[in-house]
Enzyme design. Structure first.
Site, PDB file in Angstrom:
ATOM      1  N   HIS A   1       0.809  -1.247  -0.024  1.00  0.00           N
ATOM      2  CA  HIS A   1       0.075  -0.042   0.084  1.00  0.00           C
ATOM      3  C   HIS A   1       0.843   1.193   0.074  1.00  0.00           C
ATOM      4  O   HIS A   1       1.783   0.997  -0.067  1.00  0.00           O
ATOM      5  CB  HIS A   1      -0.807  -0.014   1.154  1.00  0.00           C
ATOM      6  CG  HIS A   1      -0.220  -0.364   2.567  1.00  0.00           C
ATOM      7  ND1 HIS A   1       0.638   0.509   3.142  1.00  0.00           N
ATOM      8  CD2 HIS A   1      -0.464  -1.236   3.444  1.00  0.00           C
ATOM      9  CE1 HIS A   1       1.027   0.129   4.061  1.00  0.00           C
ATOM     10  NE2 HIS A   1       0.558  -1.016   4.241  1.00  0.00           N
TER      11      HIS A   1
ATOM     12  N   HIS B   1       4.128   1.187   2.206  1.00  0.00           N
ATOM     13  CA  HIS B   1       5.216   0.636   1.656  1.00  0.00           C
ATOM     14  C   HIS B   1       5.707   1.432   0.216  1.00  0.00           C
ATOM     15  O   HIS B   1       7.085   1.464   0.140  1.00  0.00           O
ATOM     16  CB  HIS B   1       4.898  -0.776   0.931  1.00  0.00           C
ATOM     17  CG  HIS B   1       4.515  -1.810   1.868  1.00  0.00           C
ATOM     18  ND1 HIS B   1       2.995  -2.208   1.848  1.00  0.00           N
ATOM     19  CD2 HIS B   1       4.918  -2.660   2.735  1.00  0.00           C
ATOM     20  CE1 HIS B   1       2.578  -2.772   2.804  1.00  0.00           C
ATOM     21  NE2 HIS B   1       4.041  -3.361   3.356  1.00  0.00           N
TER      22      HIS B   1
ATOM     23  N   GLN C   1       6.897 -15.478  11.909  1.00  0.00           N
ATOM     24  CA  GLN C   1       6.571 -14.326  12.580  1.00  0.00           C
ATOM     25  C   GLN C   1       5.002 -14.610  12.996  1.00  0.00           C
ATOM     26  O   GLN C   1       4.782 -13.507  13.862  1.00  0.00           O
ATOM     27  CB  GLN C   1       7.002 -13.050  12.171  1.00  0.00           C
ATOM     28  CG  GLN C   1       6.124 -12.681  10.823  1.00  0.00           C
ATOM     29  CD  GLN C   1       6.832 -11.564  10.400  1.00  0.00           C
ATOM     30  OE1 GLN C   1       7.920 -11.470   9.606  1.00  0.00           O
ATOM     31  NE2 GLN C   1       6.268 -10.301  10.293  1.00  0.00           N
TER      32      GLN C   1
ATOM     33  N   ASP D   1       5.308   0.338  12.681  1.00  0.00           N
ATOM     34  CA  ASP D   1       5.766  -0.775  13.288  1.00  0.00           C
ATOM     35  C   ASP D   1       6.852  -0.368  14.115  1.00  0.00           C
ATOM     36  O   ASP D   1       8.157  -0.822  14.107  1.00  0.00           O
ATOM     37  CB  ASP D   1       6.186  -1.760  12.592  1.00  0.00           C
ATOM     38  CG  ASP D   1       4.994  -2.668  11.856  1.00  0.00           C
ATOM     39  OD1 ASP D   1       4.095  -2.891  12.357  1.00  0.00           O
ATOM     40  OD2 ASP D   1       5.088  -2.354  10.501  1.00  0.00           O
TER      41      ASP D   1
END
Ligand code: PAF
Length: 281
Positions: free
Chosen positions: A34, A37, A61, A150
């Site tokens: 999106h 990124h 993960q 993040d």
């Protein structure tokens, strides 16, 4: 743009670029790209001669109860976005290319991985560190780009890179938001219309917390309880955490001081969303 699933093909291409004297930027992703990124990719394209993007939904993960099998994927759209943004090489390995059947070596950044998301996702950052370390060794970039959305992941990767003496500059890039404030995330696609509206409590809480600190409030509990109040008023929202921590160590702080991270994780229905802000207090 070259597309490959083979580690050896990435190594050969990067070696050739190095021989020609090119710098290499790297954007690791799990695909379903999106604008968040895209902003990382654009920055990488601007700052490096050649850019590699990895597109790999990393199984290790995800916890056993998490969304590995339903994680959204769209390789064709990812290829189109990367091509248009000027990416030189897209690495899209199969899980078997990345993990041998008897794979047994992991990378763990202790303490910085323990709080916030690490509390409810105890093996998540070990999975992230392990795959990012592997990808770094495959691509051997000069610079690697990660989103500030993040925030804990970024802190964990910085710590791993420092502790393992990896010769790679880690570049953190700002959160990209929808027009109404919701932080862009591949997981936003899980939200139905009602949940999408409810999800706005995250950015509303974040903007309020940021404003309070900017106005001079330093007490963590005062800031965090004002933020919690906004989230608790939304019936579809369930708080995982609302915390104030040191932005580098991820340790809880009682007063906003130095590089301060205020981070939240909130369930909207069955979707867990995160958001945060960092400021110098
Ligand atoms: O942020 C992500 O998409 C992933 O955690 C990463 C860094 C690509 C590792 O799988």
């Amino acid at each position: 743009m070259e597309i490959t699933g083979l580690i050896e093909a990435v190594r050969a291409q990067v070696k050739e670029w190095r021989r020609q004297g090119h710098s290499v930027g790297f954007v690791p992703t799990m695909g379903y790209l999106h604008e968040g990124h895209e902003s990382l990719i654009q920055r990488a394209v601007k700052e490096n001669d050649k850019v590699v993007v990895s597109d790999f939904v990393n199984p290790i993960q995800f916890g056993a109860q998490e969304d590995l099998s339903t994680y959204p994927r769209d390789l064709d759209a990812d290829c189109a976005l990367c091509e248009a943004a000027g990416v030189d090489l897209l690495f899209h390995p199969a899980p078997e290319e990345m993990y041998a059947p008897d794979f047994s070596t992991y990378v763990k950044a202790e303490r910085v991985s323990d709080g916030l998301c690490g509390k409810s996702r105890p093996t998540h950052f070990q999975g992230v560190c392990t795959v990012v370390c592997k990808l770094f060794h495959i691509v051997m970039p000069d610079r690697a780009y990660f989103g500030q959305k993040d925030a804990q992941q970024l802190a964990v990767i910085r710590r791993m890179t420092r502790d393992l003496n990896l010769d790679i500059a880690i570049v953190g890039c700002p959160i990209i938001r929808e027009a109404d404030g919701l932080a862009k995330s591949s997981r936003n696609t899980y939200l139905n219309e009602e949940e999408r509206t409810a999800a706005l409590v995250l950015s509303r809480a974040i903007f309020l917390g940021e404003e309070l600190i900017k106005q001079g409030e330093r007490d963590a509990e005062t800031v965090l309880s004002a933020m919690r109040e906004i989230i608790l008023a939304e019936p579809l929202a369930r708080i995982d955490y609302v915390e104030m921590v040191d932005a580098d160590t991820m340790e809880t702080i009682r007063q906003a001081k130095g590089r301060t991270l205020v981070a939240i994780a909130v369930w909207i229905g069955t979707t867990r969303l995160i958001d945060n802000f960092i400021l110098e207090a």
